[in-house]
Design a protein around this motif. Structure first.
Motif, PDB file in Angstrom:
ATOM      1  N   ARG A   4       0.956  -1.574  -0.217  1.00  0.00           N
ATOM      2  CA  ARG A   4       0.170  -0.256   0.251  1.00  0.00           C
ATOM      3  C   ARG A   4       0.941   1.319   0.036  1.00  0.00           C
ATOM      4  O   ARG A   4       2.106   1.382   0.086  1.00  0.00           O
ATOM      5  CB  ARG A   4      -1.575  -0.321   1.321  1.00  0.00           C
ATOM      6  N   LYS A   5       0.058   2.601  -0.394  1.00  0.00           N
ATOM      7  CA  LYS A   5       0.799   3.467   0.036  1.00  0.00           C
ATOM      8  C   LYS A   5       0.929   3.668   1.602  1.00  0.00           C
ATOM      9  O   LYS A   5       0.069   3.782   2.055  1.00  0.00           O
ATOM     10  CB  LYS A   5      -0.102   4.961  -0.950  1.00  0.00           C
ATOM     11  N   ALA A   6       2.520   4.538   1.514  1.00  0.00           N
ATOM     12  CA  ALA A   6       2.815   5.002   2.825  1.00  0.00           C
ATOM     13  C   ALA A   6       1.978   6.255   3.022  1.00  0.00           C
ATOM     14  O   ALA A   6       1.580   6.378   2.798  1.00  0.00           O
ATOM     15  CB  ALA A   6       4.329   5.218   3.101  1.00  0.00           C
ATOM     16  N   MET A   7       1.668   6.489   4.802  1.00  0.00           N
ATOM     17  CA  MET A   7       1.012   6.910   4.921  1.00  0.00           C
ATOM     18  C   MET A   7       1.877   8.117   5.861  1.00  0.00           C
ATOM     19  O   MET A   7       3.152   7.719   6.238  1.00  0.00           O
ATOM     20  CB  MET A   7      -0.236   6.745   6.477  1.00  0.00           C
ATOM     21  N   THR A   8       1.488   9.656   5.731  1.00  0.00           N
ATOM     22  CA  THR A   8       3.138  10.902   6.122  1.00  0.00           C
ATOM     23  C   THR A   8       3.243  10.627   7.801  1.00  0.00           C
ATOM     24  O   THR A   8       4.531  10.587   7.929  1.00  0.00           O
ATOM     25  CB  THR A   8       2.381  11.920   6.094  1.00  0.00           C
ATOM     26  N   HIS A   9       1.999  10.295   7.701  1.00  0.00           N
ATOM     27  CA  HIS A   9       2.765   9.508   9.775  1.00  0.00           C
ATOM     28  C   HIS A   9       3.532   8.721  10.151  1.00  0.00           C
ATOM     29  O   HIS A   9       4.404   8.829  11.219  1.00  0.00           O
ATOM     30  CB  HIS A   9       1.357   9.618  10.220  1.00  0.00           C
ATOM     31  N   GLU A  10       4.146   7.779   9.599  1.00  0.00           N
ATOM     32  CA  GLU A  10       4.815   6.530   8.988  1.00  0.00           C
ATOM     33  C   GLU A  10       6.223   7.439   8.832  1.00  0.00           C
ATOM     34  O   GLU A  10       6.774   6.563   9.174  1.00  0.00           O
ATOM     35  CB  GLU A  10       4.172   5.241   8.321  1.00  0.00           C
ATOM     36  N   VAL A  52       5.998   3.768  -1.223  1.00  0.00           N
ATOM     37  CA  VAL A  52       4.422   1.809  -0.982  1.00  0.00           C
ATOM     38  C   VAL A  52       5.496   1.495  -0.154  1.00  0.00           C
ATOM     39  O   VAL A  52       6.341   1.555   0.064  1.00  0.00           O
ATOM     40  CB  VAL A  52       4.957   1.391  -2.763  1.00  0.00           C
ATOM     41  N   VAL A  53       4.886   0.968   0.868  1.00  0.00           N
ATOM     42  CA  VAL A  53       5.098  -0.348   1.691  1.00  0.00           C
ATOM     43  C   VAL A  53       4.791  -1.860   1.360  1.00  0.00           C
ATOM     44  O   VAL A  53       3.858  -1.727   0.922  1.00  0.00           O
ATOM     45  CB  VAL A  53       5.029   0.785   3.369  1.00  0.00           C
ATOM     46  N   ALA A  54       5.291  -2.310   2.451  1.00  0.00           N
ATOM     47  CA  ALA A  54       4.925  -4.029   2.225  1.00  0.00           C
ATOM     48  C   ALA A  54       4.770  -3.891   3.994  1.00  0.00           C
ATOM     49  O   ALA A  54       5.404  -4.117   4.415  1.00  0.00           O
ATOM     50  CB  ALA A  54       5.763  -5.416   1.440  1.00  0.00           C
ATOM     51  N   GLU A  55       3.516  -4.612   3.798  1.00  0.00           N
ATOM     52  CA  GLU A  55       3.297  -5.077   5.519  1.00  0.00           C
ATOM     53  C   GLU A  55       2.302  -7.040   5.898  1.00  0.00           C
ATOM     54  O   GLU A  55       1.838  -7.206   5.154  1.00  0.00           O
ATOM     55  CB  GLU A  55       2.150  -3.928   6.473  1.00  0.00           C
ATOM     56  N   GLU A  56       2.766  -7.266   6.649  1.00  0.00           N
ATOM     57  CA  GLU A  56       2.381  -8.457   6.645  1.00  0.00           C
ATOM     58  C   GLU A  56       1.606  -7.809   8.903  1.00  0.00           C
ATOM     59  O   GLU A  56       2.797  -7.462   9.450  1.00  0.00           O
ATOM     60  CB  GLU A  56       3.097  -8.915   7.225  1.00  0.00           C
ATOM     61  N   ASP A  57       0.927  -8.099   9.302  1.00  0.00           N
ATOM     62  CA  ASP A  57       0.511  -8.139   9.979  1.00  0.00           C
ATOM     63  C   ASP A  57       0.217  -6.897  10.899  1.00  0.00           C
ATOM     64  O   ASP A  57       0.428  -6.863  12.181  1.00  0.00           O
ATOM     65  CB  ASP A  57       0.720  -8.822  11.350  1.00  0.00           C
ATOM     66  N   GLY A  58       0.195  -5.900  10.237  1.00  0.00           N
ATOM     67  CA  GLY A  58      -0.175  -4.356  10.459  1.00  0.00           C
ATOM     68  C   GLY A  58       1.459  -4.075  11.086  1.00  0.00           C
ATOM     69  O   GLY A  58       1.898  -3.198  11.148  1.00  0.00           O
ATOM     70  N   LEU A  59       2.904  -4.701  10.417  1.00  0.00           N
ATOM     71  CA  LEU A  59       4.047  -4.715  10.841  1.00  0.00           C
ATOM     72  C   LEU A  59       4.711  -4.219   9.434  1.00  0.00           C
ATOM     73  O   LEU A  59       4.534  -5.195   8.517  1.00  0.00           O
ATOM     74  CB  LEU A  59       4.969  -5.041  11.011  1.00  0.00           C
ATOM     75  N   LEU A  94       7.988  -6.067  -3.246  1.00  0.00           N
ATOM     76  CA  LEU A  94       7.757  -4.306  -3.356  1.00  0.00           C
ATOM     77  C   LEU A  94       8.462  -4.251  -5.542  1.00  0.00           C
ATOM     78  O   LEU A  94       7.833  -3.131  -6.003  1.00  0.00           O
ATOM     79  CB  LEU A  94       8.814  -3.608  -2.691  1.00  0.00           C
ATOM     80  N   TRP A  95       9.349  -4.532  -5.240  1.00  0.00           N
ATOM     81  CA  TRP A  95      10.124  -4.816  -6.968  1.00  0.00           C
ATOM     82  C   TRP A  95       9.379  -4.680  -7.778  1.00  0.00           C
ATOM     83  O   TRP A  95       9.228  -4.229  -8.651  1.00  0.00           O
ATOM     84  CB  TRP A  95      11.418  -5.422  -7.098  1.00  0.00           C
ATOM     85  N   ASN A  96       8.268  -6.240  -7.768  1.00  0.00           N
ATOM     86  CA  ASN A  96       7.374  -6.319  -8.862  1.00  0.00           C
ATOM     87  C   ASN A  96       5.902  -5.096  -8.600  1.00  0.00           C
ATOM     88  O   ASN A  96       5.621  -4.494  -9.849  1.00  0.00           O
ATOM     89  CB  ASN A  96       6.691  -7.524  -8.436  1.00  0.00           C
ATOM     90  N   ASP A  97       5.678  -4.831  -7.843  1.00  0.00           N
ATOM     91  CA  ASP A  97       4.727  -3.426  -7.535  1.00  0.00           C
ATOM     92  C   ASP A  97       5.798  -2.205  -7.823  1.00  0.00           C
ATOM     93  O   ASP A  97       4.427  -1.938  -9.129  1.00  0.00           O
ATOM     94  CB  ASP A  97       4.563  -3.358  -6.100  1.00  0.00           C
ATOM     95  N   MET A  98       6.798  -2.141  -8.075  1.00  0.00           N
ATOM     96  CA  MET A  98       7.419  -0.666  -8.754  1.00  0.00           C
ATOM     97  C   MET A  98       7.604  -1.159  -9.713  1.00  0.00           C
ATOM     98  O   MET A  98       6.898  -0.271 -10.797  1.00  0.00           O
ATOM     99  CB  MET A  98       8.903  -0.153  -7.805  1.00  0.00           C
TER     100      MET A  98
END
Length: 152
Positions: A4-10, A52-59, A94-98
């Motif tokens: 997903r797209k990163a959020m500014t607070h991150e 963009v970030v990759a996350e799993e179980d909210g991390l 992430l590479w494939n998404d990019m």
């Protein structure tokens, strides 16, 4: 895995992830400190760039930043995987998404200023080394300059 797209607070958490990822390769504390500002991800950057970030179980496990440089080329500004998640498929995801994003933008090539330790990953993904560029941290330090041609 969620991409997903990163959020500014991150921004601070992402900056810390980037430094942990860099530290994984055994760089000295002094070198990592010298890199801190260059590698910092800011809220403004997240708001204005494709982060963009990759996350799993909210991390969050990884992040990339793609910038459009021209109508046909882009620059992979960053692709970092948390040190605890290296080798677990997050980088490839992430590479494939990019690449999918770059193709959607109509780009034909992606340039990468690679860390020497990341060069093998980019080669495995299909990029080619086309030269060297000076490091933003130390002009005497040379980084692999890589290029990936997007095939449609």
């Amino acid at each position: 895995m969620n991409i997903r797209k990163a959020m500014t607070h991150e921004a601070d958490d992402l900056s810390n992830l980037v430094l942990r990822s860099k530290a994984y390769w055994g760089y000295s504390e002094a070198f990592l400190e010298a890199c801190r500002e260059t590698l910092k991800i800011t809220p403004a950057q997240i708001a204005s760039s494709h982060v963009v970030v990759a996350e799993e179980d909210g991390l969050v496990k990884g992040v990339y930043i793609l910038n459009k440089e021209s109508d046909s080329s882009g620059l992979l500004h960053s692709l970092f995987i948390d040190s605890s998640a290296i080798g677990k498929g997050y980088g490839k995801a992430l590479w494939n998404d990019m690449i999918e994003t770059a193709a959607d933008w109509g780009l034909r090539t992606i340039l990468i200023h690679s860390d020497p330790y990341a060069e093998r990953f980019y080669l495995l993904m299909g990029a080619k080394r086309i030269g060297e560029v000076a490091s933003a941290v130390s002009p005497d330090r040379k980084l692999p300059l890589m290029e990936f041609a997007i095939r449609r």
